[in-house]
Design a protein around this motif. Structure first.
Motif, PDB file in Angstrom:
ATOM      1  N   ALA A   1      -8.675   1.785  -1.297  1.00 35.77           N
ATOM      2  CA  ALA A   1      -7.769   1.748  -2.449  1.00 35.77           C
ATOM      3  C   ALA A   1      -7.161   3.121  -2.704  1.00 35.77           C
ATOM      4  O   ALA A   1      -5.971   3.243  -3.012  1.00 35.77           O
ATOM      5  N   ILE A   2      -7.967   4.168  -2.568  1.00 30.74           N
ATOM      6  CA  ILE A   2      -7.450   5.534  -2.712  1.00 30.74           C
ATOM      7  C   ILE A   2      -6.421   5.822  -1.627  1.00 30.74           C
ATOM      8  O   ILE A   2      -5.333   6.360  -1.886  1.00 30.74           O
ATOM      9  N   LEU A   3      -6.745   5.448  -0.400  1.00 29.13           N
ATOM     10  CA  LEU A   3      -5.891   5.769   0.745  1.00 29.13           C
ATOM     11  C   LEU A   3      -4.537   5.072   0.692  1.00 29.13           C
ATOM     12  O   LEU A   3      -3.574   5.546   1.309  1.00 29.13           O
ATOM     13  N   THR A   4      -4.432   3.953  -0.018  1.00 23.74           N
ATOM     14  CA  THR A   4      -3.170   3.215  -0.027  1.00 23.74           C
ATOM     15  C   THR A   4      -2.026   4.013  -0.622  1.00 23.74           C
ATOM     16  O   THR A   4      -0.856   3.757  -0.292  1.00 23.74           O
ATOM     17  N   SER A   5      -2.318   4.982  -1.505  1.00 25.35           N
ATOM     18  CA  SER A   5      -1.203   5.703  -2.139  1.00 25.35           C
ATOM     19  C   SER A   5      -1.390   7.206  -2.247  1.00 25.35           C
ATOM     20  O   SER A   5      -0.459   7.914  -2.619  1.00 25.35           O
ATOM     21  N   LEU A   6      -2.571   7.721  -1.926  1.00 26.62           N
ATOM     22  CA  LEU A   6      -2.798   9.157  -2.057  1.00 26.62           C
ATOM     23  C   LEU A   6      -1.958   9.940  -1.053  1.00 26.62           C
ATOM     24  O   LEU A   6      -1.907   9.598   0.121  1.00 26.62           O
ATOM     25  N   THR A   7      -1.306  11.002  -1.533  1.00 24.11           N
ATOM     26  CA  THR A   7      -0.643  11.938  -0.616  1.00 24.11           C
ATOM     27  C   THR A   7      -1.679  12.985  -0.221  1.00 24.11           C
ATOM     28  O   THR A   7      -1.703  14.089  -0.753  1.00 24.11           O
TER      29      THR A   7
ATOM     30  N   THR B   1      -3.386  15.825   1.163  1.00 19.38           N
ATOM     31  CA  THR B   1      -2.871  17.067   1.747  1.00 19.38           C
ATOM     32  C   THR B   1      -3.610  17.456   3.023  1.00 19.38           C
ATOM     33  O   THR B   1      -3.064  18.175   3.860  1.00 19.38           O
ATOM     34  N   CYS B   2      -4.849  17.001   3.176  1.00 16.57           N
ATOM     35  CA  CYS B   2      -5.575  17.276   4.421  1.00 16.57           C
ATOM     36  C   CYS B   2      -4.892  16.586   5.600  1.00 16.57           C
ATOM     37  O   CYS B   2      -4.734  17.168   6.676  1.00 16.57           O
ATOM     38  N   VAL B   3      -4.479  15.333   5.404  1.00 17.88           N
ATOM     39  CA  VAL B   3      -3.775  14.591   6.447  1.00 17.88           C
ATOM     40  C   VAL B   3      -2.408  15.216   6.710  1.00 17.88           C
ATOM     41  O   VAL B   3      -2.006  15.414   7.864  1.00 17.88           O
ATOM     42  N   LEU B   4      -1.685  15.549   5.642  1.00 18.68           N
ATOM     43  CA  LEU B   4      -0.360  16.159   5.806  1.00 18.68           C
ATOM     44  C   LEU B   4      -0.458  17.496   6.524  1.00 18.68           C
ATOM     45  O   LEU B   4       0.392  17.819   7.363  1.00 18.68           O
ATOM     46  N   HIS B   5      -1.469  18.278   6.213  1.00 23.19           N
ATOM     47  CA  HIS B   5      -1.617  19.584   6.848  1.00 23.19           C
ATOM     48  C   HIS B   5      -1.858  19.440   8.341  1.00 23.19           C
ATOM     49  O   HIS B   5      -1.305  20.205   9.143  1.00 23.19           O
ATOM     50  N   ARG B   6      -2.650  18.462   8.720  1.00 18.74           N
ATOM     51  CA  ARG B   6      -3.040  18.344  10.124  1.00 18.74           C
ATOM     52  C   ARG B   6      -2.033  17.573  10.961  1.00 18.74           C
ATOM     53  O   ARG B   6      -1.884  17.845  12.164  1.00 18.74           O
ATOM     54  N   ALA B   7      -1.334  16.596  10.350  1.00 20.20           N
ATOM     55  CA  ALA B   7      -0.513  15.718  11.193  1.00 20.20           C
ATOM     56  C   ALA B   7       0.792  15.258  10.552  1.00 20.20           C
ATOM     57  O   ALA B   7       1.515  14.464  11.169  1.00 20.20           O
ATOM     58  N   GLY B   8       1.102  15.697   9.353  1.00 17.35           N
ATOM     59  CA  GLY B   8       2.400  15.408   8.767  1.00 17.35           C
ATOM     60  C   GLY B   8       2.567  13.997   8.228  1.00 17.35           C
ATOM     61  O   GLY B   8       1.609  13.221   8.109  1.00 17.35           O
TER      62      GLY B   8
ATOM     63  N   ALA C   1       0.727   6.139   8.266  1.00 18.43           N
ATOM     64  CA  ALA C   1      -0.216   5.293   9.011  1.00 18.43           C
ATOM     65  C   ALA C   1      -1.497   5.091   8.210  1.00 18.43           C
ATOM     66  O   ALA C   1      -2.072   3.994   8.204  1.00 18.43           O
ATOM     67  N   MET C   2      -1.957   6.146   7.533  1.00 18.76           N
ATOM     68  CA  MET C   2      -3.153   6.049   6.699  1.00 18.76           C
ATOM     69  C   MET C   2      -2.950   5.054   5.562  1.00 18.76           C
ATOM     70  O   MET C   2      -3.778   4.167   5.328  1.00 18.76           O
TER      71      MET C   2
ATOM     72  N   LEU D   1      -7.446   1.387  11.789  1.00 21.30           N
ATOM     73  CA  LEU D   1      -7.094   2.576  11.006  1.00 21.30           C
ATOM     74  C   LEU D   1      -7.863   3.797  11.495  1.00 21.30           C
ATOM     75  O   LEU D   1      -7.293   4.895  11.628  1.00 21.30           O
ATOM     76  N   ASP D   2      -9.129   3.624  11.783  1.00 20.33           N
ATOM     77  CA  ASP D   2      -9.950   4.729  12.286  1.00 20.33           C
ATOM     78  C   ASP D   2      -9.382   5.261  13.597  1.00 20.33           C
ATOM     79  O   ASP D   2      -9.245   6.477  13.787  1.00 20.33           O
ATOM     80  N   ASN D   3      -9.008   4.367  14.488  1.00 15.56           N
ATOM     81  CA  ASN D   3      -8.439   4.791  15.770  1.00 15.56           C
ATOM     82  C   ASN D   3      -7.125   5.538  15.570  1.00 15.56           C
ATOM     83  O   ASN D   3      -6.846   6.522  16.274  1.00 15.56           O
ATOM     84  N   ALA D   4      -6.327   5.088  14.609  1.00 15.59           N
ATOM     85  CA  ALA D   4      -5.056   5.763  14.332  1.00 15.59           C
ATOM     86  C   ALA D   4      -5.293   7.180  13.819  1.00 15.59           C
ATOM     87  O   ALA D   4      -4.624   8.136  14.243  1.00 15.59           O
ATOM     88  N   MET D   5      -6.248   7.337  12.920  1.00 12.07           N
ATOM     89  CA  MET D   5      -6.535   8.664  12.382  1.00 12.07           C
ATOM     90  C   MET D   5      -7.046   9.603  13.479  1.00 12.07           C
ATOM     91  O   MET D   5      -6.697  10.783  13.517  1.00 12.07           O
ATOM     92  N   LEU D   6      -7.841   9.072  14.379  1.00 16.83           N
ATOM     93  CA  LEU D   6      -8.341   9.900  15.475  1.00 16.83           C
ATOM     94  C   LEU D   6      -7.219  10.293  16.429  1.00 16.83           C
ATOM     95  O   LEU D   6      -7.196  11.417  16.936  1.00 16.83           O
ATOM     96  N   ARG D   7      -6.285   9.388  16.668  1.00 18.34           N
ATOM     97  CA  ARG D   7      -5.138   9.728  17.525  1.00 18.34           C
ATOM     98  C   ARG D   7      -4.295  10.842  16.890  1.00 18.34           C
ATOM     99  O   ARG D   7      -3.796  11.723  17.582  1.00 18.34           O
ATOM    100  N   PHE D   8      -4.152  10.789  15.579  1.00 12.22           N
ATOM    101  CA  PHE D   8      -3.400  11.824  14.867  1.00 12.22           C
ATOM    102  C   PHE D   8      -4.228  13.100  14.656  1.00 12.22           C
ATOM    103  O   PHE D   8      -3.697  14.111  14.202  1.00 12.22           O
TER     104      PHE D   8
END
Length: 288
Positions: free
Chosen positions: A204-210, A212-219, A225-226, A251-258
């Motif tokens: 539920a958090i991941l559906t809309s949170l921006t 910054t850890c994800v943005l910093h690492r992979a944009g 995708a998250m 979703l886990d596989n996508a995050m690992l690819r990124f």
């Protein structure tokens, strides 16, 4: 010499600190989580392990206790804001000493530190929304001693023009009160076990949170995708069902690819568990 028993206030201060630490440990042990450290391994990280995260969490118990002690039944004012800011920075140094310089829980110190302080300010009363409101009052106050340099998170906030951890707190943690806690409770009511309910809360958090850890690492592509992957888990009925588990694996596989890890969401999940726990503890106390 006979050791004196702790006073009710001291007991509550210790309880707040221990609950905060326990929720950090519960969060990192929750498995599986997309791209994050869990019992399977280090996720998208190369410098983090489960043991390191647990050691980091335990190093923060004295900080959480000090925050609760200094905040007990105090109003939200600049003096308190600057006190908790200083205690938080001291907690960061203790964390870094425990982890040999690895940033494990800086974001969690901010979120959980504010909530521990708010819980103490309310002297153990108030529901989760009220605790978050008081935490927001603190977060909106200035701290003259705060470092002037930009953290990675702040640089991402400015680069992508998105809200970050500071804004989340100043708004009263809407990803917790409007998304994570309602989903946690709904999944429990639907019969999900505690692991599935907590994973659903994270989704539920991941559906809309921006994040910054994800943005910093992979944009932005990784962020989208998250968010979409988390929506698919919940649309499939959540982690309790086979379709939801399959969607989470995707979703886990996508995050690992990124090579992306939603660390900001993990911090908010730990904060969600803390609010859920202190609210339950208050209810049990009042019913005794």
């Amino acid at each position: 010499m006979k050791r004196l028993s702790p006073t009710p206030v001291e007991h509550h201060l210790h309880q707040l600190a221990q609950m905060a630490t326990a929720c950090l440990i519960e969060e990192v042990n929750l498995t599986p989580k997309p791209g994050l450290v869990d019992r399977r391994g280090s996720g998208a990280h190369h410098d983090l392990t489960l043991a390191l995260m647990e050691r980091s969490a335990r190093s923060l118990t004295p900080t959480f206790y000090a925050l609760a002690q200094q905040s007990w039944q105090r109003p939200a004012d600049i003096a308190l804001r600057e006190t908790i800011g200083q205690l938080g920075r001291e907690g960061e140094r203790q964390m870094m000493a425990a982890t040999a310089g690895v940033n494990t829980h800086r974001g969690a110190i901010w979120a959980l530190g504010l909530l521990v302080s708010a819980g103490a300010m309310l002297a153990g009363t108030g529901d989760s929304h009220r605790v978050c409101e008081v935490a927001a009052q603190l977060a909106r106050l200035p701290d003259r001693a705060a470092p002037k340099t930009f953290s990675k998170g702040l640089r991402v906030v400015h680069r992508f023009r998105v809200p970050g951890a500071r804004e989340e707190a100043q708004q009263g943690f809407p990803h917790i009160t409007r998304l994570a806690l309602p989903q946690l409770h709904a999944s429990r009511r639907a019969g999900a076990d505690e692991t599935a309910a907590r994973i659903d809360a994270l989704m539920a958090i991941l559906t809309s949170l921006t994040d910054t850890c994800v943005l910093h690492r992979a944009g932005l592509p990784a962020l989208r995708a998250m968010q979409e992957g988390a929506r698919q888990v919940l649309t499939a009925g959540g982690y309790a069902g086979a379709a939801g588990r399959k969607a989470l694996e995707k979703l886990d596989n996508a995050m690992l690819r990124f090579n992306a890890s939603p660390g900001g969401a993990a911090d908010l999940l730990a904060a969600t568990l803390f609010l859920d726990r202190i609210t339950g503890a208050q209810a049990a106390t009042f019913n005794d």
